[in-house]
Structures are given as C-alpha cells and as structure tokens.
Design a protein around this motif. Structure first.
Motif, PDB file in Angstrom:
ATOM      1  N   GLN A 208      15.900  73.272 112.564  1.00 56.75           N
ATOM      2  CA  GLN A 208      16.743  72.153 112.952  1.00 56.75           C
ATOM      3  C   GLN A 208      17.917  72.690 113.762  1.00 56.75           C
TER       4      GLN A 208
ATOM      5  N   VAL B  52      23.777  70.836  91.798  1.00 58.00           N
ATOM      6  CA  VAL B  52      23.794  72.297  91.839  1.00 58.00           C
ATOM      7  C   VAL B  52      25.221  72.853  91.799  1.00 58.00           C
TER       8      VAL B  52
ATOM      9  N   ARG C 132      17.008  74.403  83.808  1.00 57.21           N
ATOM     10  CA  ARG C 132      17.707  74.562  85.092  1.00 57.21           C
ATOM     11  C   ARG C 132      17.640  73.281  85.923  1.00 57.21           C
ATOM     12  N   GLU C 133      16.425  72.730  86.048  1.00 56.67           N
ATOM     13  CA  GLU C 133      16.286  71.549  86.908  1.00 56.67           C
ATOM     14  C   GLU C 133      16.961  70.330  86.287  1.00 56.67           C
TER      15      GLU C 133
ATOM     16  N   VAL D 269      14.744  65.047 108.337  1.00 56.08           N
ATOM     17  CA  VAL D 269      13.543  65.566 107.692  1.00 56.08           C
ATOM     18  C   VAL D 269      12.309  64.794 108.144  1.00 56.08           C
TER      19      VAL D 269
ATOM     20  N   GLU E 172      12.869  78.802  81.215  1.00 55.98           N
ATOM     21  CA  GLU E 172      14.109  78.176  81.695  1.00 55.98           C
ATOM     22  C   GLU E 172      13.885  77.021  82.655  1.00 55.98           C
ATOM     23  N   ASN E 173      12.638  76.773  83.036  1.00 60.20           N
ATOM     24  CA  ASN E 173      12.384  75.896  84.174  1.00 60.20           C
ATOM     25  C   ASN E 173      13.025  74.510  84.007  1.00 60.20           C
TER      26      ASN E 173
ATOM     27  N   ASP F 202      10.598  83.746  85.340  1.00 53.59           N
ATOM     28  CA  ASP F 202      11.585  82.740  85.722  1.00 53.59           C
ATOM     29  C   ASP F 202      12.276  83.180  87.017  1.00 53.59           C
TER      30      ASP F 202
ATOM     31  N   GLU G  17      20.462  70.973  87.515  1.00 53.82           N
ATOM     32  CA  GLU G  17      20.616  71.032  88.975  1.00 53.82           C
ATOM     33  C   GLU G  17      20.194  69.734  89.656  1.00 53.82           C
TER      34      GLU G  17
ATOM     35  N   GLY H 244       4.012  61.931 106.730  1.00 52.78           N
ATOM     36  CA  GLY H 244       4.868  62.945 106.121  1.00 52.78           C
ATOM     37  C   GLY H 244       5.196  62.749 104.659  1.00 52.78           C
TER      38      GLY H 244
ATOM     39  N   HIS I  69       6.017  80.046  86.606  1.00 52.13           N
ATOM     40  CA  HIS I  69       6.722  80.108  85.321  1.00 52.13           C
ATOM     41  C   HIS I  69       5.767  80.327  84.149  1.00 52.13           C
TER      42      HIS I  69
ATOM     43  N   ASP J 186       7.345  72.774  82.465  1.00 49.46           N
ATOM     44  CA  ASP J 186       6.930  73.827  81.528  1.00 49.46           C
ATOM     45  C   ASP J 186       7.642  73.844  80.187  1.00 49.46           C
TER      46      ASP J 186
ATOM     47  N   LEU K 172       4.210  69.143 107.833  1.00 46.25           N
ATOM     48  CA  LEU K 172       4.564  67.725 107.834  1.00 46.25           C
ATOM     49  C   LEU K 172       5.973  67.474 108.329  1.00 46.25           C
TER      50      LEU K 172
ATOM     51  N   ALA L  78       0.941  59.473 103.966  1.00 44.98           N
ATOM     52  CA  ALA L  78       0.812  60.935 103.884  1.00 44.98           C
ATOM     53  C   ALA L  78       0.771  61.546 105.284  1.00 44.98           C
TER      54      ALA L  78
ATOM     55  N   GLN M 117       5.591  68.622  95.770  1.00 48.26           N
ATOM     56  CA  GLN M 117       5.381  69.728  94.830  1.00 48.26           C
ATOM     57  C   GLN M 117       6.687  70.229  94.190  1.00 48.26           C
ATOM     58  N   PRO M 118       7.759  70.422  94.961  1.00 47.38           N
ATOM     59  CA  PRO M 118       8.968  70.954  94.333  1.00 47.38           C
ATOM     60  C   PRO M 118       9.712  69.886  93.539  1.00 47.38           C
TER      61      PRO M 118
END
Lengths: 410, 412
Positions: A172, B125, B115-116, B307, B111-112, A333, B119, B289, A277, B86, A165, B286, B296-297
C-alpha cells in the motif's frame, strides 16, 4: 481522499494523453527499459517455527526443550531426517526440494532474525514487518511500496504486484500496486462484448481523484497490457512442477509475469497456516506438510525461471518465531526470532547468516524465546539497496543498523 | 460422510446471504456480521466446521443487539471458540490425561485464547496488558474445555485440568481455588475495563462512520459503554444521533465490503434468492475478496477501504454486476422490468433515470451521469428499431450493471 499517488497518476495520465498515444503502450515501452531486477517477497503468516524450518541441531539445548516436536539430528544417508547444512544447522526434511539450491549456493538462511519490537500479536507484528517501521503504527505505506516508489519514475501498472485476494499492507502506498488472484481471470468477462468494459473504464476515468478511481484507472491499463502480453499462456519451463496450493499458484503466475516482460519490479505472495499452537508435529505432521508445500513452491519457481533467476531475489519472512520450548499441547506459542530465506541471483548462498544467540535459558529473550540478533531491517535494507538499487533511509526511516552488513548479496 | 461438514458451512453461507438480501431487520444482520467478525472463528479449522453454525446461532445472534459482556461470555464458553483458539486443550503444567484414547499423554498451558481474548476481543492490543498477564489469563482459563467434542459438543469445566493457584491479572488478585470462577472473573475484569470500552467503540465507529474514527465520537461511544455496562443499542444510538454520523464529510465515505456489495446489489435490483442462489452469491463474495466464515486469522476481515479496493477485486465487482444484472446466477432473480416500469423502453434516457433512482438513490455524480448518458449512444446499449429510425429498446441489464459497477455504488 486524495493521495499523492492518485495525484501523480493523474499528472502522468495528462502528459501521456497529450503525446497522442495510448498510455499503456508508452508504459510498456518504459517497462522494457527497466533494469529487470525483481524482488519476490513471501510472507509466512502466522509465525513460522524457525527452529523447525532450520533446525539448530548443534545447539545442545535443542532436544531437551522439544521432547515430542523436536527433529532428530541429521545423519548421512537418512533422508527421513533433517538435512545437514553446515555442521550446526539442518533443513527440515520437508524442505528437501531446496537442498540442491543450497548446494549450488543460490540459497541462504538468516537465522535468529526478527523485529526489535517485542509484540507477540500476529497483527501488530505483521503490520510492523510490512510497514518496515517496527513500533510505529502511524506509517501509512509499506516498505515494498516505498522501495518501488524510490526507484525511477518509469511507470507500468505491473511494477508491483501481489497475487492474492487483497493488496497487502507492504504494497500500500504511492506506487499503484496491483493485486490479482489469477492472470486468466483478470478482465471484464461474463459474456461482455467489450461495451461493458469500455463503459466501466470511462466511469473510473472520470470523477474525483480518490483511491477508487485511481485503482480503476490502473486496472484497465493493466488489463490491456496483460492481454497483449498473453502472460497467462506461458507454461512452466525446465520441467518445473508447482505444488497445487495457493503459494504454488502465486509463484507460477509471478514467473509468468517475469517472463512476459511487463515491467515487474516487486512481487508479493503469502502463505497461511503457520500458527502451530497444537500438534505441530516433527519430521511429519502439520508443520511438515506446510513446509513441504512451501519448499516445493520455491524450488519449482527457481527451476521454472532457470537463467532468469539471475535477476531475481526471493525473500521469505514471518512476523515472529515461536516459543523455544514446546507448549502443553505439542505445539508452540508466540515467540520472537525466526529464520528467513534468501534465494536467487547474486545471493551468497550455502551459508547461514546471523549470530546464533543460543538456546540455554539465560540466552533466551524473556526467558522463553529465541533472541533476535539480526534486525529484519538489516536484511531487508541490504536486499533493497543491493538488489533494487535504492537507498535505505527513505525505505526504513529512522533505522540505522547497529550490526555490520550481512553481505548476503554479492 | 466426508462431505457433510462442507455442507454445513455452505448452508450457513447461503443462510447468511438470504437473510442479508431478504431480512427486514437489516441492522440486526449487520450486527451479527460485525460481532461474528469481532469474535472470529475460521470454519476451515478442524472441528470448527461442525460447530460454526451453532456458534453464530447460540453465541453471536442472541446477543448481537444485547450487552457486550454477554457476547464475551457466550463466545468464551462455546465449543467453536474453545476449539479455534485451542483453549479446550489448555491445562495446568504437566497435566497427564487420566482416561480415554490419550491416556497418559502430557498436556499443559496454551496461551492462544488468553492472548486473543485481550488483544482482539476486549482490551485491544494497546490496552495495557503484558506477557505476564497473557500467561495468568491462560492459567485462569485452564479446564475450560469441550465435553463430548465428537457428538453433542458443549462446554464443560474439568477441575483436574485447572490450575488452582492464585493469579494476578492486570494487577487484580484472583485468589487460589476459584475453579471455573477464575475465567468468569477475568471476563468481568476485562469487560469492565475502560480500554475495552474504547476498543469496542473504535470498531463500532469505524464500521458505521469512517475508516478513520473521529476521536471525539469514539470517546462518547466509550462513555455509553461504561455508563450502560456495554449496552450495544445504547452505543449505536450514540453513534446514530451524533453530528459526526450525519456529517457531509463521511457521506459515502465507506467502501462496501464484498459481502455488503453483493447483498446490496441484489437488493437494489429488487432481487430475491433461495438457498442455492445464496451459495452462488456467497461464492461471488469470495471472488471479490470476502470468503464468508473463511477468515483464517483471529482478527477476522479488516474494515478499511484500502483492504478491499484493488485491481483484481474491482474487476470481480464489475463481473458480478454484469452476471447479476443479466441473470447469470442460478436461483437469483432480479426485477429489472419493475425497476424501470413506466419508462418508455424506446427512451434510453428515461430508463437510465429510473435506474439511477433505484440503485444509487439518484445520487450519481455528474461525471458518472455523463458517462452513462454517453453510453446510451452505444449501439449495444440502445438497439435501434429495424428501420433505423430511432431507438426501439434499451439493454437495461447492461446499463444496470454499469450502475452497480460504478464508483458510487461501491460506497455506502
């Protein structure tokens, strides 16, 4: 915004226009002269567990730290188990489709490979691996883009292609890389009789030199070449069957571009879902399903290309590995080093490269993660120099490998 | 039954599109989109598919124009976030599940989320936290889990999963035995931290001003955060009243992201839609893009032009423009006749003028105007009268599609 890329493109366009021929035809002619070497980079986003992908069963520390997600060591004749590679490492059983490539020495592994930067942020670590400059956030372009830009100035819009996508960070830069989801649908459609395409093309042909216009110009050149090459009509060869997942689709289309001789030099695809995880699984389960698709897609690609693989190298990468010990939820992790695969022509395969740092507590990075013994740039620069024939210095600025070359390519 | 969770996300997408097209509170919709993306959850991950509608309705929308710390608190407690990152499973080391189908199963620290949270949600970060802080924050949030996840999922603190020991977070001591207060204390520490103010300010300025946020403005917006306790309207006011916001350098500097492009195209053509049309428009987003609720992330979608600008996506934008203007999207109607009302259909130039006013506020560059004017000579755009004496009709749809697909309309 004026980038060097758009200026170069503009200059190139003007020259060709004087020559009086459609520039896409000239570009296609250039493409045919190119060396034909192709590098395919595959990013496993989310940080793959290298210790499951390529299991170090010979390390006595392995079983103890992974009571529920550890793999059983390989045993001859038991295909449910991991496949022994060299008496110390073994492929996850879901990677069975890759075993014959290993045996024919077309496939190599680099283990304990990763970044000198210690971040455990997915985003930063991916950014560093794609820019090729760990620890430096200000780098504006990607290492794959620099690798292509460093090669001769011959230009086709298909030099650098990402299937997906978005244009990935690593492409880049000054090469005008193309990203597309589908070769079939890469055109102005929706009942257009050609008027709209012509109109859009003119709209992007004129006007300021910025990212948008530059991209528009490249797009319409690419559309014409792709139409005349009929790339999307080329069927998989040699009985190759791609798994019906995005990575399978991406590799199938990359193979089409290679066979269509449109001048491809580097291609990129990625696969998500490695951030395990919780409930990672062992021989079966969540990670096994991912690895099955991953391995099947790579194997189908090699089979599809057949003899053409002699000009192709596939390099897989992931931003970091995962904790050596499983966490409280039968998962892992964010860790440090992982394993990367190199497949293709000229690969000295059938070997696991890199020094094994060990899994004993005192051998771990920060007491928890697999230590990095091969800087990813050592591997990437070796592939860039030996396969694409470009010097390392401009592609990995400031990098001087402190280890001897891996010697992974003949 | 199998199809139901898919419907939830589909309907959520449709509702988002319908709101974006028809709502009179556009800034609020923009902010809901912005904060959802900031506190991203992925509708495709496990039980998130059941929780995602409630997440936006309960944890994002009520605070989108409120105070930032409330957003952090609401998302931290929400089953969608607890599941996505999680934390619902994270427990003190060597915890054993005492009852239920997983009885006897060992669980431990994850830890998920910790951390996020630092961050991506608060400090950024480079906000100065260490791996040790990640582990300590994870310990603080042990026991923050989901009660009855399969029926009426909601937040619960389970003391038996909680690590009761002392924690040190960013140098601050959190005394042993704080229970659910540990996590609340961490949220307080993080949302009062200057790094959070800077991080949030940077993202807001990038959204509203430029892909490369002017540091001076970021510092002023961060100042508003610190002096108001993270008041979102106060930060927005600082941005909108700044000289940087109305500077010529940043005029049309931002590339519309795909969803913005789709919604703004429908609005520009005077369009309207319903739930079914909303789904079709969400699919269009979609293809360009941005699959809604499908990042997902945990980083969500990026907010930078490079981008979104690439060959495949640009063609998809043009194809959408053609499909939209020619009425190919079911349940999406556009009002082309109203846009060009009063213009003589036999006068292509007049029709074009009307379209440029309506779609790009008459701000087309000279090149674009010249190209479009030249297009008027195409027989497919301007149809001649049967006796070939002069133009009888103009293909307004195709002309409108060209304007929607033009470089100018890709920017805002």
């Amino acid at each position: 915004m004026i980038t060097r890329r758009t200026l170069l493109k503009a200059g190139g366009c003007a020259l060709v226009a004087y020559a009086g021929a459609p520039r896409f035809l000239l570009r296609a002619a250039h493409a045919a002269e190119a060396s034909g070497k192709v590098l395919v980079a595959i990013f496993q986003r989310g940080a793959v567990d290298g210790l499951s992908m390529v299991m170090p069963y010979g390390d006595s520390g392995y079983a103890a730290v992974r009571p529920s997600i550890g793999l059983q060591p390989p045993r001859r004749g038991e295909s449910e188990r991991a496949t022994d590679l060299d008496g110390f490492f073994a492929f996850h059983p879901a990677l069975a489709p890759l075993v014959s490539l290993w045996e024919s020495r077309a496939l190599a592994v680099v283990h304990a490979c990763g970044s000198p930067d210690t971040t455990r942020s997915h985003f930063d670590a991916q950014d560093y691996m794609e820019s090729g400059t760990p620890g430096v956030k200000s780098t504006t372009d990607g290492w794959l883009a620099r690798a292509v830009a460093t090669r001769s100035a011959k230009s086709t819009p298909f030099r650098a292609v990402a299937i997906g996508l978005a244009l990935p960070r690593t492409l880049q830069g000054d090469v005008g890389a193309i990203s597309m989801q589908s070769l079939d649908r890469f055109d102005v459609r929706n009942g257009d009789d050609g008027t709209a395409r012509q109109g859009f093309e003119s709209l992007y042909e004129q006007g300021v030199r910025d990212l948008l216009h530059g991209t528009g110009r490249e797009t319409f050149d690419a559309v014409k070449i792709l139409k005349s090459a009929r790339a999307s009509r080329i069927a998989p060869a040699n009985g190759a069957e791609y798994p019906r997942v995005p990575l399978g689709e991406a590799l199938r289309q990359i193979a089409q571009l290679i066979k269509a001789n449109v001048g491809l030099e580097v291609a990129f695809a990625d696969m998500q879902g490695w951030d395990t995880h919780v409930g990672q699984g062992a021989e079966r389960g969540q990670l096994a399903l991912r690895l099955r698709d991953f391995g099947a897609a790579l194997a189908a690609f090699a089979q599809d290309l057949g003899d053409k693989m002699s000009d192709v190298v596939v390099l897989t990468m992931s931003e970091f590995g995962r904790t050596v010990a499983e966490n409280g939820n039968r998962g892992t992790d964010h860790g440090h080093a992982t394993a990367m695969l190199v497949l293709g022509g000229g690969v000295r395969g059938g070997r696991v490269y890199g020094r094994w740092p060990g899994l004993a507590h005192h051998q771990l990075f920060e007491g928890r993660d697999l230590a990095v013994t091969t800087d990813f740039r050592t591997l990437f620069s070796e592939i860039a120099t030996r396969h694409l024939g470009v010097p390392s210095a401009p592609i990995f600025p400031g990098f001087r490998s402190t280890q001897p070359p891996l010697g992974i390519l003949a | 039954m199998e199809k139901r969770p898919v419907r939830i996300a589909d309907e959520l997408r449709a509702a988002k599109v319908v709101r974006a097209v028809t709502s009179e509170r556009q800034l609020e919709e923009v902010m809901v989109d912005f904060w959802f993306n900031h506190f991203n959850v992925f509708a495709g991950k496990g039980d998130v598919r059941w929780y995602v509608s409630a997440y936006e309705r309960e944890a994002i929308r009520p605070y989108a124009m409120g105070r930032f710390p409330d957003l952090v608190r609401a998302t931290a407690h929400h089953p969608a976030m607890l599941f996505y990152l999680d934390n619902w499973l994270s427990a003190k080391p060597d915890f054993r599940v005492p009852v239920g189908p997983n009885r006897g199963r060992r669980a431990g620290l994850n830890e998920n989320y910790a951390r996020e949270l630092m961050e991506l949600h608060t400090l950024g970060v480079d906000g100065g936290y260490t791996q040790k802080d990640v582990t300590e924050v994870a310990r603080a949030f042990t026991g923050w889990t989901i009660d009855r996840p399969q029926t009426d999922a909601h937040f619960i603190f389970r003391p038996m999963m909680h690590d009761t020991g002392e924690k040190i977070v960013l140098g601050h001591r959190i005394a042993a035995g704080g229970g659910p207060g540990d996590g609340e204390r961490v949220i307080e520490l993080l949302t009062q931290h200057p790094a959070t103010a800077r991080f949030v300010a940077t993202k807001l300025v990038r959204r509203f001003v430029s892909d490369t946020p002017p540091p001076v403005l970021v510092a002023r917006v961060a100042g508003s955060y610190m002096s108001t306790g993270g008041d979102i309207p106060a930060m927005l006011r600082t941005i909108f009243e700044s000289p940087e916001f109305s500077s010529e350098d940043v005029y049309r500097a931002k590339i519309k992201k795909p969803f913005e492009f789709v919604a703004s195209a429908v609005r520009a053509l005077g369009g309207s839609t319903d739930a079914q049309g909303g789904m079709a428009l969400a699919r269009a987003s979609a293809e360009i893009g941005e699959p809604l609720y499908q990042a997902q992330p945990p980083t969500g979608f990026a907010d930078r032009g490079e981008v979104w600008v690439n060959a495949g996506a640009l063609l998809a934008r043009m194809n959408f423009a053609l499909g939209l203007a020619s009425g190919r999207y079911p349940h999406v109607s556009v009002e082309l006749p109203a846009l060009v009302a009063g213009a003589d259909p036999g006068s292509p130039a007049a029709v074009l003028d009307r379209l440029l006013v309506a779609i790009v506020a008459d701000q087309a560059g000279p090149e674009t105007r010249a190209v479009l004017t030249a297009q008027l000579r195409e027989p497919q755009i301007t149809r001649l009268s049967p006796d070939d004496r002069g133009p009888a009709n103009t293909d307004v749809a195709k002309l409108a599609a060209l304007v929607i697909g033009s470089p100018e309309f890709q920017r805002r």
